[in-house]
Design a protein around this motif. Structure first.
Motif, PDB file in Angstrom:
ATOM      1  N   VAL A  99      -1.156 -21.237  24.533  1.00 54.49           N
ATOM      2  CA  VAL A  99      -0.500 -22.016  23.482  1.00 54.49           C
ATOM      3  C   VAL A  99      -0.679 -21.321  22.133  1.00 54.49           C
ATOM      4  N   MET A 100      -1.897 -20.850  21.868  1.00 53.14           N
ATOM      5  CA  MET A 100      -2.151 -20.137  20.611  1.00 53.14           C
ATOM      6  C   MET A 100      -1.284 -18.884  20.512  1.00 53.14           C
ATOM      7  N   TYR A 101      -1.178 -18.154  21.627  1.00 52.47           N
ATOM      8  CA  TYR A 101      -0.396 -16.917  21.621  1.00 52.47           C
ATOM      9  C   TYR A 101       1.082 -17.194  21.380  1.00 52.47           C
ATOM     10  N   VAL A 102       1.605 -18.217  22.048  1.00 57.55           N
ATOM     11  CA  VAL A 102       3.027 -18.524  21.930  1.00 57.55           C
ATOM     12  C   VAL A 102       3.375 -19.032  20.534  1.00 57.55           C
ATOM     13  N   VAL A 103       2.485 -19.853  19.961  1.00 59.31           N
ATOM     14  CA  VAL A 103       2.777 -20.496  18.683  1.00 59.31           C
ATOM     15  C   VAL A 103       2.477 -19.596  17.493  1.00 59.31           C
ATOM     16  N   ILE A 104       1.404 -18.816  17.574  1.00 58.90           N
ATOM     17  CA  ILE A 104       0.917 -18.093  16.397  1.00 58.90           C
ATOM     18  C   ILE A 104       1.468 -16.672  16.292  1.00 58.90           C
ATOM     19  N   ALA A 105       1.662 -15.984  17.429  1.00 60.31           N
ATOM     20  CA  ALA A 105       2.056 -14.570  17.374  1.00 60.31           C
ATOM     21  C   ALA A 105       3.354 -14.318  16.597  1.00 60.31           C
ATOM     22  N   SER A 161      -6.836 -13.660  18.194  1.00 62.29           N
ATOM     23  CA  SER A 161      -6.255 -12.635  19.066  1.00 62.29           C
ATOM     24  C   SER A 161      -4.736 -12.648  19.008  1.00 62.29           C
ATOM     25  N   ALA A 162      -4.161 -13.849  18.860  1.00 63.09           N
ATOM     26  CA  ALA A 162      -2.705 -13.967  18.804  1.00 63.09           C
ATOM     27  C   ALA A 162      -2.128 -13.263  17.589  1.00 63.09           C
ATOM     28  N   ALA A 163      -2.876 -13.235  16.506  1.00 64.98           N
ATOM     29  CA  ALA A 163      -2.428 -12.518  15.310  1.00 64.98           C
ATOM     30  C   ALA A 163      -2.772 -11.031  15.407  1.00 64.98           C
ATOM     31  N   PHE A 164      -3.879 -10.697  16.065  1.00 64.42           N
ATOM     32  CA  PHE A 164      -4.356  -9.315  16.134  1.00 64.42           C
ATOM     33  C   PHE A 164      -3.478  -8.439  17.021  1.00 64.42           C
ATOM     34  N   THR A 165      -3.185  -8.915  18.230  1.00 63.33           N
ATOM     35  CA  THR A 165      -2.556  -8.055  19.229  1.00 63.33           C
ATOM     36  C   THR A 165      -1.179  -7.536  18.830  1.00 63.33           C
ATOM     37  N   PRO A 166      -0.223  -8.377  18.409  1.00 65.15           N
ATOM     38  CA  PRO A 166       1.078  -7.811  18.029  1.00 65.15           C
ATOM     39  C   PRO A 166       1.005  -6.898  16.818  1.00 65.15           C
ATOM     40  N   THR A 167       0.084  -7.187  15.899  1.00 67.63           N
ATOM     41  CA  THR A 167      -0.104  -6.303  14.744  1.00 67.63           C
ATOM     42  C   THR A 167      -0.609  -4.940  15.199  1.00 67.63           C
ATOM     43  N   PHE A 168      -1.587  -4.947  16.092  1.00 66.96           N
ATOM     44  CA  PHE A 168      -2.152  -3.711  16.639  1.00 66.96           C
ATOM     45  C   PHE A 168      -1.082  -2.906  17.376  1.00 66.96           C
ATOM     46  N   GLN A 169      -0.305  -3.590  18.225  1.00 62.88           N
ATOM     47  CA  GLN A 169       0.723  -2.905  19.012  1.00 62.88           C
ATOM     48  C   GLN A 169       1.777  -2.260  18.110  1.00 62.88           C
ATOM     49  N   ALA A 170       2.123  -2.949  17.037  1.00 67.82           N
ATOM     50  CA  ALA A 170       3.163  -2.440  16.145  1.00 67.82           C
ATOM     51  C   ALA A 170       2.675  -1.267  15.299  1.00 67.82           C
ATOM     52  N   VAL A 171       1.359  -1.097  15.164  1.00 70.06           N
ATOM     53  CA  VAL A 171       0.807   0.008  14.389  1.00 70.06           C
ATOM     54  C   VAL A 171       0.989   1.336  15.123  1.00 70.06           C
ATOM     55  N   ILE A 172       0.893   1.320  16.454  1.00 69.80           N
ATOM     56  CA  ILE A 172       0.887   2.560  17.241  1.00 69.80           C
ATOM     57  C   ILE A 172       2.103   3.446  16.964  1.00 69.80           C
ATOM     58  N   PRO A 173       3.347   2.933  17.010  1.00 70.56           N
ATOM     59  CA  PRO A 173       4.482   3.838  16.757  1.00 70.56           C
ATOM     60  C   PRO A 173       4.527   4.395  15.343  1.00 70.56           C
ATOM     61  N   ALA A 228       6.133  -8.745  18.974  1.00 72.13           N
ATOM     62  CA  ALA A 228       5.650 -10.122  18.816  1.00 72.13           C
ATOM     63  C   ALA A 228       6.402 -11.061  19.753  1.00 72.13           C
ATOM     64  N   ALA A 229       7.708 -10.841  19.903  1.00 73.85           N
ATOM     65  CA  ALA A 229       8.489 -11.675  20.810  1.00 73.85           C
ATOM     66  C   ALA A 229       8.005 -11.500  22.244  1.00 73.85           C
ATOM     67  N   GLN A 230       7.778 -10.246  22.672  1.00 72.59           N
ATOM     68  CA  GLN A 230       7.269 -10.004  24.019  1.00 72.59           C
ATOM     69  C   GLN A 230       5.883 -10.622  24.205  1.00 72.59           C
ATOM     70  N   PHE A 231       5.065 -10.517  23.172  1.00 71.97           N
ATOM     71  CA  PHE A 231       3.724 -11.084  23.241  1.00 71.97           C
ATOM     72  C   PHE A 231       3.794 -12.590  23.508  1.00 71.97           C
ATOM     73  N   SER A 232       4.663 -13.278  22.776  1.00 73.46           N
ATOM     74  CA  SER A 232       4.785 -14.720  22.954  1.00 73.46           C
ATOM     75  C   SER A 232       5.482 -15.083  24.260  1.00 73.46           C
ATOM     76  N   LEU A 233       6.553 -14.386  24.587  1.00 66.79           N
ATOM     77  CA  LEU A 233       7.306 -14.715  25.789  1.00 66.79           C
ATOM     78  C   LEU A 233       6.496 -14.428  27.055  1.00 66.79           C
ATOM     79  N   SER A 234       5.725 -13.353  27.045  1.00 63.20           N
ATOM     80  CA  SER A 234       4.891 -13.065  28.217  1.00 63.20           C
ATOM     81  C   SER A 234       3.818 -14.125  28.388  1.00 63.20           C
ATOM     82  N   HIS A 235       3.258 -14.563  27.276  1.00 64.11           N
ATOM     83  CA  HIS A 235       2.214 -15.583  27.386  1.00 64.11           C
ATOM     84  C   HIS A 235       2.782 -16.973  27.626  1.00 64.11           C
ATOM     85  N   LEU A 236       4.065 -17.162  27.319  1.00 68.13           N
ATOM     86  CA  LEU A 236       4.721 -18.398  27.708  1.00 68.13           C
ATOM     87  C   LEU A 236       4.752 -18.510  29.234  1.00 68.13           C
ATOM     88  N   ALA A 237       4.939 -17.373  29.897  1.00 66.62           N
ATOM     89  CA  ALA A 237       4.904 -17.367  31.359  1.00 66.62           C
ATOM     90  C   ALA A 237       3.507 -17.747  31.867  1.00 66.62           C
TER      91      ALA A 237
END
Length: 424
Positions: A55-61, A111-123, A345-354
Protein backbone atom coordinates in the motif's frame (compact mmCIF):
# COMPACT_ATOMS: atom_id res chain seq x y z
CA UNK A 1 35.05 -3.83 -16.03
CA UNK A 2 34.17 -0.51 -17.67
CA UNK A 3 30.99 -0.11 -15.66
CA UNK A 4 32.76 -0.15 -12.29
CA UNK A 5 35.37 2.29 -13.53
CA UNK A 6 32.66 4.94 -13.09
CA UNK A 7 33.34 6.20 -9.56
CA UNK A 8 29.87 7.52 -8.81
CA UNK A 9 28.21 4.33 -10.03
CA UNK A 10 30.65 2.27 -7.97
CA UNK A 11 29.75 4.16 -4.79
CA UNK A 12 26.05 4.09 -5.56
CA UNK A 13 26.18 0.36 -6.30
CA UNK A 14 27.99 -0.21 -3.02
CA UNK A 15 25.25 1.69 -1.20
CA UNK A 16 22.62 -0.47 -2.89
CA UNK A 17 24.39 -3.72 -2.01
CA UNK A 18 24.83 -2.82 1.65
CA UNK A 19 21.24 -1.62 2.03
CA UNK A 20 19.98 -4.75 0.27
CA UNK A 21 21.84 -7.05 2.64
CA UNK A 22 20.37 -5.16 5.55
CA UNK A 23 16.92 -5.52 4.04
CA UNK A 24 17.51 -9.24 3.54
CA UNK A 25 18.30 -9.67 7.22
CA UNK A 26 15.11 -7.75 8.04
CA UNK A 27 13.03 -10.08 5.84
CA UNK A 28 14.26 -13.16 7.69
CA UNK A 29 14.02 -11.52 11.11
CA UNK A 30 10.54 -10.14 10.44
CA UNK A 31 9.25 -13.59 9.52
CA UNK A 32 10.69 -15.05 12.72
CA UNK A 33 9.35 -12.13 14.78
CA UNK A 34 5.89 -12.79 13.35
CA UNK A 35 6.21 -16.49 14.24
CA UNK A 36 7.39 -15.58 17.74
CA UNK A 37 4.36 -13.33 18.31
CA UNK A 38 1.68 -15.27 16.41
CA UNK A 39 2.87 -18.87 16.04
CA UNK A 40 0.81 -20.77 13.43
CA UNK A 41 -0.81 -17.47 12.36
CA UNK A 42 2.56 -16.02 11.40
CA UNK A 43 1.62 -16.19 7.71
CA UNK A 44 -1.37 -13.95 8.37
CA UNK A 45 0.73 -11.45 10.32
CA UNK A 46 3.51 -11.43 7.74
CA UNK A 47 1.03 -11.21 4.88
CA UNK A 48 -0.67 -8.21 6.52
CA UNK A 49 2.69 -6.51 7.15
CA UNK A 50 3.70 -7.03 3.54
CA UNK A 51 0.30 -5.79 2.34
CA UNK A 52 0.93 -2.57 4.26
CA UNK A 53 4.27 -2.40 2.50
CA UNK A 54 2.56 -2.68 -0.89
CA UNK A 55 0.00 0.00 0.00
CA UNK A 56 2.84 2.38 0.87
CA UNK A 57 4.60 1.60 -2.41
CA UNK A 58 1.49 2.07 -4.53
CA UNK A 59 0.38 5.28 -2.83
CA UNK A 60 3.69 7.03 -2.13
CA UNK A 61 6.02 6.14 -5.04
CA UNK A 62 4.25 8.14 -7.82
CA UNK A 63 4.02 11.45 -5.93
CA UNK A 64 7.55 10.94 -4.59
CA UNK A 65 8.83 10.63 -8.16
CA UNK A 66 6.68 13.57 -9.19
CA UNK A 67 8.44 15.86 -6.73
CA UNK A 68 11.89 14.31 -7.15
CA UNK A 69 13.04 16.95 -9.64
CA UNK A 70 12.32 19.68 -7.08
CA UNK A 71 14.67 18.26 -4.43
CA UNK A 72 18.41 17.48 -4.36
CA UNK A 73 18.36 13.74 -5.02
CA UNK A 74 21.48 12.94 -3.01
CA UNK A 75 20.10 14.68 0.08
CA UNK A 76 16.77 12.90 -0.34
CA UNK A 77 18.38 9.45 -0.63
CA UNK A 78 20.58 10.02 2.43
CA UNK A 79 17.65 11.26 4.51
CA UNK A 80 15.53 8.25 3.56
CA UNK A 81 18.35 5.85 4.46
CA UNK A 82 18.68 7.45 7.90
CA UNK A 83 14.93 7.27 8.52
CA UNK A 84 14.80 3.60 7.55
CA UNK A 85 17.74 2.78 9.78
CA UNK A 86 16.03 4.42 12.77
CA UNK A 87 12.74 2.59 12.16
CA UNK A 88 14.40 -0.83 11.84
CA UNK A 89 16.24 -0.19 15.09
CA UNK A 90 12.86 -0.01 16.85
CA UNK A 91 11.52 -3.34 15.50
CA UNK A 92 13.18 -5.56 18.16
CA UNK A 93 11.32 -3.56 20.84
CA UNK A 94 7.82 -4.50 19.66
CA UNK A 95 5.62 -6.59 21.94
CA UNK A 96 2.34 -6.50 20.01
CA UNK A 97 1.45 -7.44 16.46
CA UNK A 98 0.07 -3.97 15.72
CA UNK A 99 3.47 -2.49 16.57
CA UNK A 100 4.87 -4.39 13.58
CA UNK A 101 2.22 -2.91 11.32
CA UNK A 102 2.96 0.69 12.36
CA UNK A 103 6.73 0.38 12.01
CA UNK A 104 6.50 -1.48 8.71
CA UNK A 105 4.27 1.31 7.40
CA UNK A 106 6.89 3.92 8.29
CA UNK A 107 9.78 1.81 6.97
CA UNK A 108 8.14 1.09 3.64
CA UNK A 109 7.01 4.69 3.19
CA UNK A 110 10.71 5.55 3.18
CA UNK A 111 11.52 2.71 0.76
CA UNK A 112 8.67 3.75 -1.53
CA UNK A 113 10.28 7.15 -1.98
CA UNK A 114 13.86 5.80 -2.10
CA UNK A 115 13.61 3.08 -4.73
CA UNK A 116 12.21 4.98 -7.76
CA UNK A 117 14.56 7.88 -7.03
CA UNK A 118 17.52 5.49 -6.90
CA UNK A 119 16.46 3.71 -10.11
CA UNK A 120 16.07 6.98 -11.98
CA UNK A 121 19.58 8.11 -10.97
CA UNK A 122 21.33 5.21 -12.76
CA UNK A 123 20.73 6.35 -16.39
CA UNK A 124 22.03 9.82 -15.46
CA UNK A 125 25.29 8.33 -14.20
CA UNK A 126 25.69 5.47 -16.69
CA UNK A 127 24.96 7.03 -20.08
CA UNK A 128 26.41 4.36 -22.40
CA UNK A 129 23.70 1.95 -23.64
CA UNK A 130 25.79 -1.22 -23.24
CA UNK A 131 27.07 -0.16 -19.82
CA UNK A 132 23.55 0.75 -18.74
CA UNK A 133 22.31 -2.73 -19.67
CA UNK A 134 25.03 -4.20 -17.51
CA UNK A 135 24.19 -1.77 -14.72
CA UNK A 136 20.63 -3.13 -14.74
CA UNK A 137 22.01 -6.65 -14.59
CA UNK A 138 24.44 -5.72 -11.82
CA UNK A 139 21.56 -4.33 -9.77
CA UNK A 140 19.66 -7.57 -10.29
CA UNK A 141 22.74 -9.62 -9.37
CA UNK A 142 23.05 -7.52 -6.21
CA UNK A 143 19.42 -8.24 -5.38
CA UNK A 144 19.90 -11.94 -6.01
CA UNK A 145 23.13 -12.08 -4.06
CA UNK A 146 21.19 -10.57 -1.20
CA UNK A 147 18.48 -13.21 -1.65
CA UNK A 148 21.15 -15.90 -1.59
CA UNK A 149 23.64 -14.68 0.98
CA UNK A 150 21.46 -12.73 3.45
CA UNK A 151 19.56 -15.89 4.47
CA UNK A 152 22.86 -17.77 4.73
CA UNK A 153 24.32 -15.04 6.93
CA UNK A 154 21.11 -15.02 8.94
CA UNK A 155 21.26 -18.82 9.35
CA UNK A 156 24.82 -18.57 10.67
CA UNK A 157 23.97 -15.62 12.90
CA UNK A 158 20.95 -17.40 14.36
CA UNK A 159 23.20 -20.14 15.69
CA UNK A 160 24.98 -17.50 17.77
CA UNK A 161 22.29 -14.97 18.68
CA UNK A 162 18.56 -14.36 18.83
CA UNK A 163 16.79 -13.12 15.70
CA UNK A 164 16.12 -9.64 17.14
CA UNK A 165 19.85 -8.85 16.82
CA UNK A 166 19.48 -9.09 13.05
CA UNK A 167 17.52 -5.85 13.09
CA UNK A 168 20.56 -4.08 14.53
CA UNK A 169 22.61 -5.26 11.54
CA UNK A 170 20.01 -3.83 9.19
CA UNK A 171 20.09 -0.44 10.91
CA UNK A 172 23.87 -0.27 10.58
CA UNK A 173 23.61 -1.23 6.90
CA UNK A 174 21.25 1.66 6.17
CA UNK A 175 23.60 4.13 7.83
CA UNK A 176 26.61 2.86 5.85
CA UNK A 177 24.50 3.09 2.69
CA UNK A 178 23.72 6.72 3.54
CA UNK A 179 27.43 7.50 3.88
CA UNK A 180 28.18 5.98 0.48
CA UNK A 181 25.38 7.92 -1.18
CA UNK A 182 26.72 11.07 0.47
CA UNK A 183 30.08 10.44 -1.22
CA UNK A 184 28.47 10.16 -4.66
CA UNK A 185 28.06 13.02 -7.12
CA UNK A 186 24.42 12.60 -8.09
CA UNK A 187 23.09 15.13 -10.61
CA UNK A 188 19.75 16.70 -9.87
CA UNK A 189 16.85 15.46 -11.98
CA UNK A 190 16.16 17.02 -15.35
CA UNK A 191 13.10 19.26 -15.20
CA UNK A 192 10.02 17.39 -16.36
CA UNK A 193 7.84 18.69 -19.17
CA UNK A 194 4.97 18.51 -16.66
CA UNK A 195 4.77 21.31 -14.12
CA UNK A 196 2.03 19.87 -11.91
CA UNK A 197 2.70 16.90 -9.63
CA UNK A 198 -0.45 15.06 -10.68
CA UNK A 199 0.49 15.47 -14.35
CA UNK A 200 3.78 13.73 -13.61
CA UNK A 201 2.05 10.91 -11.74
CA UNK A 202 -0.50 10.43 -14.51
CA UNK A 203 2.14 10.65 -17.25
CA UNK A 204 3.90 7.46 -16.16
CA UNK A 205 0.63 5.56 -15.83
CA UNK A 206 -0.53 6.79 -19.25
CA UNK A 207 2.75 5.63 -20.80
CA UNK A 208 2.06 2.12 -19.51
CA UNK A 209 -1.56 2.08 -20.63
CA UNK A 210 -0.87 3.24 -24.20
CA UNK A 211 2.28 1.18 -24.86
CA UNK A 212 1.63 -2.49 -25.74
CA UNK A 213 4.97 -3.77 -24.43
CA UNK A 214 4.40 -2.01 -21.11
CA UNK A 215 0.90 -3.42 -20.84
CA UNK A 216 2.59 -6.78 -21.20
CA UNK A 217 4.97 -5.85 -18.38
CA UNK A 218 1.96 -5.04 -16.19
CA UNK A 219 0.62 -8.56 -16.75
CA UNK A 220 4.03 -10.07 -16.06
CA UNK A 221 4.11 -8.19 -12.74
CA UNK A 222 1.17 -10.36 -11.65
CA UNK A 223 3.05 -13.54 -12.58
CA UNK A 224 6.06 -12.50 -10.49
CA UNK A 225 3.89 -11.49 -7.53
CA UNK A 226 1.83 -14.68 -7.57
CA UNK A 227 4.87 -16.96 -7.53
CA UNK A 228 6.93 -14.74 -5.25
CA UNK A 229 4.22 -14.52 -2.60
CA UNK A 230 4.41 -18.26 -2.04
CA UNK A 231 8.10 -17.93 -1.21
CA UNK A 232 8.02 -14.64 0.71
CA UNK A 233 4.88 -15.17 2.80
CA UNK A 234 4.54 -18.93 3.23
CA UNK A 235 8.12 -20.18 3.59
CA UNK A 236 8.14 -19.68 7.36
CA UNK A 237 4.99 -21.70 8.06
CA UNK A 238 5.76 -24.28 5.38
CA UNK A 239 9.22 -24.98 6.76
CA UNK A 240 8.33 -24.76 10.45
CA UNK A 241 4.90 -26.47 10.41
CA UNK A 242 4.86 -28.72 7.32
CA UNK A 243 8.51 -29.78 7.26
CA UNK A 244 9.27 -29.42 10.98
CA UNK A 245 12.30 -27.22 10.39
CA UNK A 246 14.14 -24.71 12.58
CA UNK A 247 14.73 -20.97 12.29
CA UNK A 248 17.96 -21.62 10.41
CA UNK A 249 16.14 -23.96 8.03
CA UNK A 250 13.79 -21.10 7.12
CA UNK A 251 16.80 -19.00 6.14
CA UNK A 252 18.31 -21.80 4.07
CA UNK A 253 15.05 -22.28 2.14
CA UNK A 254 15.00 -18.55 1.32
CA UNK A 255 18.57 -19.05 0.09
CA UNK A 256 17.40 -21.78 -2.32
CA UNK A 257 15.19 -19.25 -4.11
CA UNK A 258 18.05 -16.76 -4.14
CA UNK A 259 20.34 -19.35 -5.73
CA UNK A 260 18.01 -19.74 -8.68
CA UNK A 261 17.73 -15.99 -9.14
CA UNK A 262 21.49 -15.54 -8.93
CA UNK A 263 22.28 -18.16 -11.56
CA UNK A 264 19.77 -16.66 -13.99
CA UNK A 265 20.86 -13.07 -13.38
CA UNK A 266 24.54 -13.91 -14.01
CA UNK A 267 23.68 -15.47 -17.37
CA UNK A 268 21.26 -12.80 -18.58
CA UNK A 269 23.57 -9.95 -19.74
CA UNK A 270 24.96 -12.01 -22.63
CA UNK A 271 21.56 -13.54 -23.32
CA UNK A 272 19.92 -10.10 -23.62
CA UNK A 273 22.58 -9.05 -26.13
CA UNK A 274 21.31 -11.78 -28.47
CA UNK A 275 17.69 -12.49 -27.56
CA UNK A 276 14.82 -9.99 -27.37
CA UNK A 277 13.62 -9.03 -23.91
CA UNK A 278 10.10 -10.24 -24.74
CA UNK A 279 11.32 -13.78 -25.39
CA UNK A 280 13.31 -13.88 -22.15
CA UNK A 281 10.46 -12.48 -20.06
CA UNK A 282 7.81 -14.77 -21.57
CA UNK A 283 10.09 -17.72 -20.83
CA UNK A 284 10.25 -16.52 -17.23
CA UNK A 285 6.46 -16.40 -17.10
CA UNK A 286 6.24 -20.01 -18.30
CA UNK A 287 8.79 -21.08 -15.69
CA UNK A 288 6.82 -19.40 -12.89
CA UNK A 289 3.51 -20.91 -13.99
CA UNK A 290 5.18 -24.32 -13.91
CA UNK A 291 6.71 -23.63 -10.48
CA UNK A 292 3.41 -22.55 -8.90
CA UNK A 293 1.64 -25.57 -10.38
CA UNK A 294 4.34 -27.84 -8.96
CA UNK A 295 4.00 -26.16 -5.54
CA UNK A 296 0.24 -26.82 -5.52
CA UNK A 297 0.78 -30.45 -6.49
CA UNK A 298 3.39 -30.84 -3.78
CA UNK A 299 1.24 -29.50 -0.96
CA UNK A 300 -2.06 -31.04 -2.17
CA UNK A 301 -0.66 -34.56 -2.37
CA UNK A 302 1.03 -34.38 1.02
CA UNK A 303 4.36 -35.25 -0.60
CA UNK A 304 6.21 -32.14 0.56
CA UNK A 305 9.86 -32.94 1.17
CA UNK A 306 12.92 -30.82 1.75
CA UNK A 307 14.40 -31.69 -1.65
CA UNK A 308 11.20 -31.08 -3.63
CA UNK A 309 10.54 -27.78 -1.87
CA UNK A 310 14.10 -26.57 -2.44
CA UNK A 311 13.88 -27.42 -6.16
CA UNK A 312 10.59 -25.54 -6.61
CA UNK A 313 11.91 -22.54 -4.66
CA UNK A 314 15.05 -22.51 -6.82
CA UNK A 315 13.07 -22.68 -10.08
CA UNK A 316 10.85 -19.85 -8.80
CA UNK A 317 13.95 -17.73 -8.29
CA UNK A 318 15.06 -18.41 -11.87
CA UNK A 319 11.68 -17.41 -13.30
CA UNK A 320 11.54 -14.17 -11.31
CA UNK A 321 14.99 -13.13 -12.54
CA UNK A 322 14.03 -13.79 -16.16
CA UNK A 323 11.18 -11.29 -15.85
CA UNK A 324 12.60 -8.68 -13.49
CA UNK A 325 16.10 -8.25 -14.93
CA UNK A 326 15.11 -7.03 -18.45
CA UNK A 327 12.30 -4.79 -17.17
CA UNK A 328 14.49 -1.71 -16.70
CA UNK A 329 15.73 -2.00 -20.28
CA UNK A 330 12.15 -2.21 -21.56
CA UNK A 331 11.21 0.88 -19.55
CA UNK A 332 14.14 2.87 -20.87
CA UNK A 333 13.19 1.96 -24.44
CA UNK A 334 9.60 3.05 -23.89
CA UNK A 335 9.99 6.51 -22.36
CA UNK A 336 11.64 9.76 -23.36
CA UNK A 337 14.83 10.49 -21.42
CA UNK A 338 13.32 13.20 -19.21
CA UNK A 339 10.30 10.96 -18.53
CA UNK A 340 12.34 7.98 -17.28
CA UNK A 341 11.80 8.79 -13.55
CA UNK A 342 8.05 8.87 -14.12
CA UNK A 343 8.16 5.54 -15.98
CA UNK A 344 10.20 3.88 -13.24
CA UNK A 345 7.86 5.24 -10.57
CA UNK A 346 4.85 3.94 -12.48
CA UNK A 347 6.42 0.47 -12.78
CA UNK A 348 7.35 0.57 -9.11
CA UNK A 349 3.75 1.24 -8.12
CA UNK A 350 2.10 -1.02 -10.68
CA UNK A 351 4.36 -3.97 -9.84
CA UNK A 352 3.63 -3.58 -6.17
CA UNK A 353 -0.06 -3.25 -6.90
CA UNK A 354 0.21 -6.83 -8.13
CA UNK A 355 1.87 -7.84 -4.85
CA UNK A 356 -0.94 -6.03 -3.03
CA UNK A 357 -3.30 -8.53 -4.64
CA UNK A 358 -1.22 -11.65 -4.00
CA UNK A 359 0.13 -11.03 -0.49
CA UNK A 360 -3.32 -11.25 1.18
CA UNK A 361 -4.04 -14.42 -0.79
CA UNK A 362 -0.85 -16.05 0.49
CA UNK A 363 -1.22 -14.69 4.02
CA UNK A 364 -4.89 -14.47 4.92
CA UNK A 365 -6.24 -17.21 2.65
CA UNK A 366 -3.28 -19.44 3.46
CA UNK A 367 -3.99 -19.09 7.19
CA UNK A 368 -7.78 -19.44 7.04
CA UNK A 369 -8.23 -21.95 4.20
CA UNK A 370 -4.86 -23.71 4.06
CA UNK A 371 -1.83 -23.55 1.81
CA UNK A 372 -3.36 -25.81 -0.84
CA UNK A 373 -6.23 -23.39 -1.47
CA UNK A 374 -4.05 -20.29 -1.34
CA UNK A 375 -1.40 -21.70 -3.66
CA UNK A 376 -4.07 -22.89 -6.10
CA UNK A 377 -5.44 -19.34 -6.36
CA UNK A 378 -1.92 -17.98 -6.83
CA UNK A 379 -1.22 -20.53 -9.56
CA UNK A 380 -4.38 -19.41 -11.39
CA UNK A 381 -3.30 -15.76 -11.08
CA UNK A 382 0.15 -16.61 -12.45
CA UNK A 383 -1.39 -18.39 -15.43
CA UNK A 384 -3.78 -15.47 -16.06
CA UNK A 385 -0.89 -13.00 -15.97
CA UNK A 386 1.20 -15.08 -18.38
CA UNK A 387 -1.72 -15.40 -20.80
CA UNK A 388 -2.46 -11.69 -20.58
CA UNK A 389 1.17 -10.81 -21.29
CA UNK A 390 1.18 -12.91 -24.47
CA UNK A 391 -1.97 -11.18 -25.67
CA UNK A 392 -1.01 -7.63 -24.69
CA UNK A 393 2.62 -7.63 -25.87
CA UNK A 394 2.68 -8.34 -29.63
CA UNK A 395 5.29 -10.83 -30.77
CA UNK A 396 6.60 -8.44 -33.47
CA UNK A 397 7.49 -5.95 -30.71
CA UNK A 398 10.16 -8.27 -29.30
CA UNK A 399 12.94 -5.97 -30.52
CA UNK A 400 11.39 -2.97 -28.77
CA UNK A 401 13.64 -3.25 -25.75
CA UNK A 402 16.87 -3.30 -27.68
CA UNK A 403 16.80 0.32 -28.77
CA UNK A 404 17.07 3.54 -26.87
CA UNK A 405 14.45 6.26 -27.01
CA UNK A 406 15.25 9.47 -28.82
CA UNK A 407 16.41 12.27 -26.59
CA UNK A 408 13.57 14.77 -27.04
CA UNK A 409 13.65 18.48 -26.63
CA UNK A 410 11.28 20.00 -24.15
CA UNK A 411 8.83 20.95 -26.93
CA UNK A 412 9.11 17.65 -28.79
CA UNK A 413 8.67 15.39 -25.78
CA UNK A 414 4.98 14.80 -26.32
CA UNK A 415 5.47 14.00 -30.01
CA UNK A 416 8.30 11.57 -29.34
CA UNK A 417 6.36 9.72 -26.65
CA UNK A 418 3.46 9.36 -29.07
CA UNK A 419 5.82 7.97 -31.71
CA UNK A 420 7.26 5.49 -29.23
CA UNK A 421 3.78 4.37 -28.31
CA UNK A 422 2.81 3.81 -31.94
CA UNK A 423 6.03 1.92 -32.60
CA UNK A 424 5.12 -0.38 -29.74
Amino acid sequence: MRLFAIRDYRHLFGAQVIALFGTGLTTVALGLLAYDLAGPRAGLVLGTALTIKMVMYVVIAPPAAAYADRLPRRTLLVLLDVIRGAVVLALPLVTEVWHIYVLIGLLQAGSAAFTPTFQAVIPDIVTDESAYTRALSASQVASTMESLLSPVLAAVALTLMSFDRLFLGTSVAYLVSALLVLSTRIPDARPSTHTKAWDKVASGIRTFLRTPRLRGVMALNLVVAAAGSIVVVNTVNHVRDELGGTQSDVAWMFAASGTGTLVAALALPRVLDRIAARTVMMTGAAVLVGATTAAVTLIATGLATWTATAIIWTVTGVGMALIITPTGKVLRASAARNAIPEAFAAQFSLSHLAWLITYPVAGRLGTNAGLTTAWSVLAVLAAAGATGAHLLWPRHDGQGATTSPVMPTRHAASTDRSTLSKAA
